[in-house]
Design a protein around this motif. Structure first.
Motif, short mmCIF file in Angstrom:
data_model
loop_
_atom_site.label_atom_id
_atom_site.label_comp_id
_atom_site.label_asym_id
_atom_site.label_seq_id
_atom_site.Cartn_x
_atom_site.Cartn_y
_atom_site.Cartn_z
N PRO A 65 6.82 -9.28 -4.92
CA PRO A 65 8.24 -9.54 -5.17
C PRO A 65 9.20 -9.30 -4.00
N HIS A 66 8.71 -8.85 -2.84
CA HIS A 66 9.61 -8.51 -1.74
C HIS A 66 9.43 -9.46 -0.55
N ALA A 178 4.92 -3.72 -12.53
CA ALA A 178 3.82 -4.55 -12.03
C ALA A 178 2.48 -3.91 -12.36
N PRO A 179 1.43 -4.71 -12.48
CA PRO A 179 0.12 -4.17 -12.89
C PRO A 179 -0.52 -3.24 -11.87
N TRP A 180 -0.02 -3.25 -10.63
CA TRP A 180 -0.62 -2.34 -9.64
C TRP A 180 -0.10 -0.92 -9.77
N ILE A 408 9.26 -0.80 -0.36
CA ILE A 408 8.55 -2.05 -0.09
C ILE A 408 7.16 -1.78 0.46
N ILE A 409 7.06 -0.80 1.36
CA ILE A 409 5.74 -0.49 1.94
C ILE A 409 4.80 0.07 0.88
N LEU A 410 5.27 0.99 0.04
CA LEU A 410 4.41 1.52 -1.02
C LEU A 410 4.01 0.42 -2.00
N ASP A 411 4.96 -0.45 -2.33
CA ASP A 411 4.64 -1.56 -3.23
C ASP A 411 3.56 -2.45 -2.62
N ALA A 412 3.69 -2.73 -1.32
CA ALA A 412 2.69 -3.56 -0.64
C ALA A 412 1.34 -2.88 -0.60
N MET A 413 1.34 -1.56 -0.39
CA MET A 413 0.08 -0.82 -0.36
C MET A 413 -0.62 -0.90 -1.72
N ALA A 414 0.14 -0.74 -2.80
CA ALA A 414 -0.46 -0.80 -4.13
C ALA A 414 -0.88 -2.22 -4.49
N TYR A 415 -0.06 -3.19 -4.11
CA TYR A 415 -0.36 -4.61 -4.39
C TYR A 415 -1.68 -5.02 -3.74
N HIS A 416 -1.80 -4.73 -2.46
CA HIS A 416 -3.05 -5.08 -1.76
C HIS A 416 -4.18 -4.14 -2.14
#
Length: 506
Positions: A65-66, A178-180, A408-416
């Protein structure tokens, strides 16, 4: 040349990101609801017969989402909690320097590389060799923007939340629905609508501390007992059935007339299995009212009945690392339970996924995995307690200067992490490397989608649960008596917790 290799690696990794996850795709947020109102729970994913679906629906792809941001080569510092010195299971996600062919190592390396290349940053994991409390106390009191995130154990995260050291997750830019991310940790541990720590697919440590049961397949066959897998699938995996299977297994193998680690048992455990069996039966020691404030419910008749049923099997048929061994046998140390079950002398074993790597890799007998049993077949779902000592979380320190950037960085870490790390941990390491059959893989789907956090244990309210754990070792628990001794402290600490959360909002 090295940069070109990195670019090629990123392209290859990104091509993996959109691969649909297989049986491990079900997320821990899929089973909302309060254990104390289990049958009325509108958030479970149960079939019409009251059992959870064996094959959850395929996960719908959710775009990240970012917008991509550029950190200009900044160091992204993560303060990491450290467990006791004899433990080798600290977070080492940011210490990995290269791929080495180990599936989990390589997955973490790949996830980190994607983030570093995409956002132009460099991760640095800072291990709190002294204590994470000292590091956080120093940072917060000095008002320093020293750490971009902190990864404490759940029990430490609760302390920091009560002290106002973290940013309310609902005031961040994280994609909390989000599911992550595990929505259960937000729902279960929030106070007055504020939650200060989060877990999910950002790292494997979230899953490492989820309570479950293992069973010895050879002993099961030798004793002519029913398969726990079938019992789960037929909605018959209950405390009564567990007790029935555990009883009568004990044998004095060394014929010394004493219960010791060389004998055969129906169940091997440690005292903190107690809250997981209470939660597993659909009960919480502390629930919450309509204003999301904690209410003590640990002295209920239902919990008393659960404890009685636990004692019925515990006293004669269970080997406990504390009651039977700690301080009594030479060399018992803290890991005595890794002698009995791995050596084939226990039918059931209370454990966490982390124990597979810590003590079971060389186990000769095949073993299986099942959830903590339900109270009865009317219970709509299973509940898997996330242990506050073994599991880790993430927080954003209140001193963070740029909350949006770090979110944003934590979200990206969890997403990936969900795309790359979770499949490696779940599908490869657990379902193929450590566990011994495909049925255990289906059980992990249920367990990992059933997380529950009890405020009484997360925030160690009034020492009540600890008192119960101490008493079970004596073979008897007078719930009312313990409550009457602890009630003043319980009420005082609940009031203080509520006030601390109120103060943190201001």
């Amino acid at each position: 040349m090295k940069k070109a290799i990195k670019i090629i690696s990123v392209i290859l990794i990104l091509s993996m990101v959109f691969i649909t996850l297989s049986c491990g795709s079900n997320s821990s947020d899929s089973n909302g609801g309060n254990p104390t109102s289990d049958i009325a729970n509108s958030g479970d994913v149960s079939s019409g017969d009251g059992t959870q679906d064996d094959e959850p629906a395929a996960e719908i792809e959710i775009p990240f989402p970012h917008e991509t941001i550029n950190l200009g080569g900044a160091i992204f510092k993560i303060l990491i909690d450290k467990q006791w010195s004899g433990n080798s299971l600290d977070i080492e996600d940011y210490d990995i320097e290269e791929m080495n062919g180990e599936v989990l190592n390589d997955a973490i390396y790949q996830r980190n590389l994607i983030i570093e290349e995409t956002y132009n940053l460099k991760f640095e994991g800072i291990h709190a060799d002294d204590s994470v409390e000292a590091a956080m106390n120093k940072t917060i009191k000095a008002g320093m923007d020293e750490y971009d995130a902190v990864a404490p154990r759940l029990m430490k995260a609760a302390v920091f939340a009560a002290k106002g050291y973290g940013i309310n997750m609902y005031d961040t830019y994280l994609s909390l629905d989000a599911p992550w991310w595990d929505q259960n940790i937000l729902k279960d541990t929030s106070i007055g609508g504020a939650a200060y720590f989060i877990s999910g697919d950002i790292f494997i440590k979230h899953y490492d501390g989820i309570a479950l049961l293992m069973f010895n397949k050879k002993l099961l066959t030798d004793l002519g007992l029913e398969s726990p897998y079938i019992l789960v699938n037929e909605n018959k995996w209950t405390m009564d059935k567990f007790n029935e299977m555990v009883k009568g297994v004990y044998l004095d193998l060394d014929q010394d007339g004493k219960h010791n680690r060389y004998d055969r048992y129906g169940f091997v455990t440690q005292v903190d299995y107690l809250p997981s069996f209470v939660n597993g039966s659909g009960e919480l020691f502390i629930t919450k009212d309509k204003d999301d404030l904690p209410v003590f419910t640990g002295n209920s008749e239902k919990i008393s009945n659960i404890l009685d049923k636990m004692l019925d099997a515990y006293v004669p048929d269970t080997y406990d690392m504390h009651r039977d061994a700690y301080g009594k046998e030479n060399g018992s140390g803290q890991l005595v339970q890794f002698w009995v079950f791995p050596e084939g002398r226990s039918l059931f074993y209370w454990a966490f996924p982390r124990y597979m790597d810590l003590g079971l890799r060389d186990m000769e007998d095949d073993f299986g995995i099942v959830p903590i049993p339900k109270w009865d077949s009317n219970q709509s779902r299973y509940y898997a307690t996330v242990n506050n000592w073994h599991s880790y979380t993430y927080m954003l320190p209140v001193t963070v200067g740029d909350v949006e950037r770090n979110s944003i960085i934590l979200d990206a870490m969890a997403y990936h992490g969900r795309k790359i790390i979770r499949p490696a941990y779940y599908d490869v390491c657990l379902q193929r490397k450590y566990t011994r059959d495909e049925d255990s893989a289906a059980m992990l789907d249920i367990i990992f989608s059933s997380t529950v956090y009890d405020i009484a244990t997360v925030y160690t309210i009034g020492g009540f649960v600890d008192a119960l754990c101490d008493n079970i070792q004596k073979g008897q628990i007078n719930l009312t008596s313990i409550y009457e001794k602890q009630v003043g402290k319980i009420d005082k600490e609940i009031d203080k917790l509520i006030q601390n959360f109120e103060d943190a909002k201001n």
